[in-house]
Structure formats: structure tokens, C-alpha cells
Scaffold this motif. Structure first.
Motif, PDB file in Angstrom:
ATOM      1  N   GLY A 192       0.885  -1.229   0.119  1.00  0.00           N
ATOM      2  CA  GLY A 192       0.042  -0.041  -0.041  1.00  0.00           C
ATOM      3  C   GLY A 192       0.757   1.346   0.004  1.00  0.00           C
ATOM      4  O   GLY A 192       2.080   1.346   0.562  1.00  0.00           O
ATOM      5  N   PRO A 193       0.580   2.356  -0.448  1.00  0.00           N
ATOM      6  CA  PRO A 193       1.134   3.455  -0.516  1.00  0.00           C
ATOM      7  C   PRO A 193       1.309   3.983   0.851  1.00  0.00           C
ATOM      8  O   PRO A 193       0.522   3.523   1.850  1.00  0.00           O
ATOM      9  CB  PRO A 193       0.207   4.567  -1.493  1.00  0.00           C
ATOM     10  N   PRO A 194       2.201   5.025   1.370  1.00  0.00           N
ATOM     11  CA  PRO A 194       2.429   5.419   2.908  1.00  0.00           C
ATOM     12  C   PRO A 194       1.267   5.896   3.519  1.00  0.00           C
ATOM     13  O   PRO A 194       0.959   5.482   4.613  1.00  0.00           O
ATOM     14  CB  PRO A 194       3.378   6.610   2.551  1.00  0.00           C
ATOM     15  N   SER A 195       0.319   6.324   2.679  1.00  0.00           N
ATOM     16  CA  SER A 195      -1.080   6.917   3.420  1.00  0.00           C
ATOM     17  C   SER A 195      -1.856   5.889   3.560  1.00  0.00           C
ATOM     18  O   SER A 195      -3.120   6.157   4.521  1.00  0.00           O
ATOM     19  CB  SER A 195      -1.546   8.097   2.538  1.00  0.00           C
ATOM     20  N   TYR A 196      -1.804   4.643   2.933  1.00  0.00           N
ATOM     21  CA  TYR A 196      -2.749   3.514   2.849  1.00  0.00           C
ATOM     22  C   TYR A 196      -2.007   2.175   3.267  1.00  0.00           C
ATOM     23  O   TYR A 196      -2.110   1.432   2.430  1.00  0.00           O
ATOM     24  CB  TYR A 196      -3.763   3.391   1.947  1.00  0.00           C
ATOM     25  N   PRO A 197      -1.304   2.137   4.324  1.00  0.00           N
ATOM     26  CA  PRO A 197      -0.430   0.640   4.714  1.00  0.00           C
ATOM     27  C   PRO A 197      -1.373  -0.352   4.563  1.00  0.00           C
ATOM     28  O   PRO A 197      -2.772  -0.519   5.017  1.00  0.00           O
ATOM     29  CB  PRO A 197      -0.080   1.018   5.882  1.00  0.00           C
ATOM     30  N   ALA A 198      -0.836  -1.408   4.217  1.00  0.00           N
ATOM     31  CA  ALA A 198      -1.441  -2.595   4.056  1.00  0.00           C
ATOM     32  C   ALA A 198      -1.282  -3.581   5.216  1.00  0.00           C
ATOM     33  O   ALA A 198      -0.369  -3.623   5.835  1.00  0.00           O
ATOM     34  CB  ALA A 198      -1.190  -3.425   2.540  1.00  0.00           C
ATOM     35  N   THR A 199      -2.286  -4.482   5.475  1.00  0.00           N
ATOM     36  CA  THR A 199      -2.130  -5.510   6.528  1.00  0.00           C
ATOM     37  C   THR A 199      -2.544  -6.907   5.836  1.00  0.00           C
ATOM     38  O   THR A 199      -3.799  -6.782   5.402  1.00  0.00           O
ATOM     39  CB  THR A 199      -2.974  -5.308   7.869  1.00  0.00           C
TER      40      THR A 199
END
Length: 324
Positions: A43-50
Motif C-alpha cells: 500500500g502507499p504510505p498513506s494507506y498501509p496494508a495488513t
């Protein structure tokens, strides 16, 4: 910025991204196979992925969600179509609904990832195949190209970290949510060996023992879906016992096994355990996603020293079984 070129071909219905990295192919490949690493850049830095599931084998499934700055979440998934380690893999990428089901109202993309060695390290070519021009333009308008640039801009830092994910680091516990924890450990053995060690009673009794001074007199393994298992341990000094029981919910040998688990006599705290085995440099990544009934149960079980006990057992697995 690792991206070298981005090519949008509206006639071929493809979007191709070429990126170069100062690292060997295997190091870059492993970053995509290990959910701990992948979620640091997918994900981009503003939308991190889990990542809550990551089955890196044909027929496997990956699920993840991205969390926005306002706490909003957006789920996605991969259906694994093909894999040729460490050269390429192919997935079908789609969106998930709020209920965790495939969102059939949103477009799906067939994505291929190809890895090759270069004089400076490695090159990755990612090609996204769209079902229609409308799908391509829709996703580009949603910011797909910008998101890929931002996401791939984080890969260099991940592959430069040679310690955090290496064999020999030990067992890590990562809290993903109020009810989920991921346990990770690279075990020095191949996937087939590690799978057998988790499923053959004679082997389990040799390593799944926790601290020194305990034995495993009861080791009843579930070999078919729907069967129950029962494990009991005994303190050699005072014959004190405890144990766990549960049901085998699913198995895809030698990659994935799903079970329930509850302490004998306290079945109200049952968990769901999803174990995935993935070949990586140095051995096999054992990834265990544990889902607890609530945060209180999660914290209570973690406080027992569970992670330390698992590390003692995994170290014994390497020494007493895989290298014996």
C-alpha cells in the motif's frame, strides 16, 4: 525511486511497470513471498496494508486490507494462478466487500510479476491485464498509477533490511487487530520437511515440547478434515499435565493447515489457527495467523509466554529433527 518505466497500452489493455533494485533476485522475490515484508510496501504510505492471509502457491489465496488516514479500510485479494520461483508469479487481483467477500461490482486484474538479474541487481516487470478499456481507465482514474509509484518507492528500504526477516532471528508475534496475531519464524528446512514435522506424531513428540523437562505422552493427530486432535504435555518432575484439543478445518499439503485450538478444560477460549508454509531464502517461513474470540483473550494468552515457548520448540525442531 526504483520505477524505470510505466507503459499504458490501451490497445493491448495492459499497464506495464518496470522497476530496478540494487539487490539480488532472491532478496526481491522473498519480499513478495513474506507477508511481513509485503505489507510494508504494497500500500502507499498513506494507506498501509495488513495481510491476513498469504498463500504463495497455485490455487492459494491472499487477503489484505489498506487503512486510510481516517481509519477507513479497503480490502483486496489475490487468487494465485501460477508461480515459478524465483522467476515469476501470476495472480488475479480484486477488491473485497466490507464482509470480506470478492466484490464482483469492481474490476479484477490479472497481474504478472517477472524477476530477472541485472548487472546492478535485479529488475521486476509487473504487467496488469484488464478485461476492458473501461476497466483500465476506471482504475487509472482511481489513482492506480500514482499508488503503484508510491508503493514501489518503499521497496528499497525493505530489501535493504537484511536482519528483520532473516533465518536465525527467532519467533516474532505481530498484533494485527484486537482479535488477530501473526506468529512468524523462518525454520531451517524445506517445506516438505517442516510439513511432516507438524503432522507426524513421532516427529511432533521430538520437538513440540516447549521448555526443557517436559514430554508429550499424548499426540493424537487429525489427518482428515473434520477429525479432532489432542496433544498433552507432562512435566517430568511432578507429572503435572496440560493439553490442547481442536478440529482440523482445512489442509492443503504441504502449504496450509487450518485448525481450531482450545485448552483442555477451558474450551471457551478456542482460537482459529491458520498456518502457512512458504519457501524463502534460508528455509521455510512458518506463518501462523491466530484469531482470538476477543482482545482480552488475546492478551491473556500472549502474556503466558506463548511466543517464547514456541521459539524454544522451533529451535528444537531445527536441532533435533531437521538436522538430526
Amino acid at each position: 525511486m526504483p520505477i524505470t518505466t510505466i507503459d499504458k497500452d490501451v490497445d493491448a489493455l495492459t499497464l506495464t511497470v518496470v522497476a530496478d533494485f540494487p539487490a539480488p533476485v532472491r532478496r526481491l522475490w522473498d519480499a513478495y513471498q513474506d507477508p511481513r515484508q509485503l505489507e510494508k510496501f504494497w500500500g502507499p504510505p498513506s494507506y498501509p496494508a495488513t495481510f491476513t492471509r498469504h498463500d504463495a502457491y497455485p490455487g492459494g489465496l491472499t487477503t489484505y486490507y489498506m487503512t486510510g488516514p481516517e481509519g477507513d479500510t479497503h480490502g483486496g485479494y489475490w487468487e494465485w494462478l501460477a508461480i515459478d520461483a524465483p522467476n515469476s508469479f501470476e495472480v488475479l487481483d480484486g477488491f473485497l466487500t466490507d464482509d470480506g467477500e470478492p466484490n464482483l461490482d469492481m474490476p479484477r486484474i490479472r497481474m504478472t510479476f517477472a524477476f530477472e538479474a541485472t548487472d546492478a541487481g535485479s529488475r521486476m516487470t509487473t504487467t496488469s491485464h484488464f478485461a476492458s478499456r473501461e476497466n483500465l481507465e476506471e482504475l487509472v482514474a482511481m489513482g492506480m498509477m500514482e499508488g503503484m509509484k508510491e508503493a514501489m518507492g518503499q521497496i528499497d528500504a525493505v530489501i535493504a533490511d537484511l536482519e528483520a526477516f532473516a533465518a536465525g532471528r527467532g519467533t516474532d508475534a505481530q498484533i494485527l487487530s484486537d482479535t488477530q496475531v501473526r506468529i512468524s519464524r523462518v525454520v531451517r528446512g524445506d517445506v516438505e520437511q517442516v510439513w511432516r514435522a507438524h503432522n507426524e506424531p513421532d516427529l511432533l513428540k521430538r520437538w513440540m515440547l516447549g521448555p526443557e523437562g517436559w514430554s508429550m505422552p499424548v499426540c493424537e493427530v487429525a489427518s482428515s478434515v473434520g477429525e479432532t486432535y489432542r496433544y498433552e504435555w507432562e512435566n517430568d518432575a511432578d507429572q503435572q499435565r496440560f493439553g490442547f484439543t481442536g478440529e482440523l478445518l482445512g489442509a492443503e499439503a504441504p502449504h496450509r493447515m487450518v485448525t481450531t485450538e482450545a485448552m483442555i478444560g477451558n474450551e471457551g477460549t478456542a482460537t482459529r489457527n491458520e498456518m502457512t508454509l512458504t519457501p524463502v531464502d534460508g528455509g521455510t517461513l512458518v506463518s501462523m495467523l491466530i484469531t482470538y474470540p476477543d482482545a482480552e483473550t488475546r492478551d491473556m494468552i500472549l502474556a503466558t509466554g506463548m511466543t517464547d515457548g514456541m521459539e524454544t520448540s522451533y529451535a528444537r525442531l531445527e536441532q533435533a529433527v531437521l538436522t538430526a
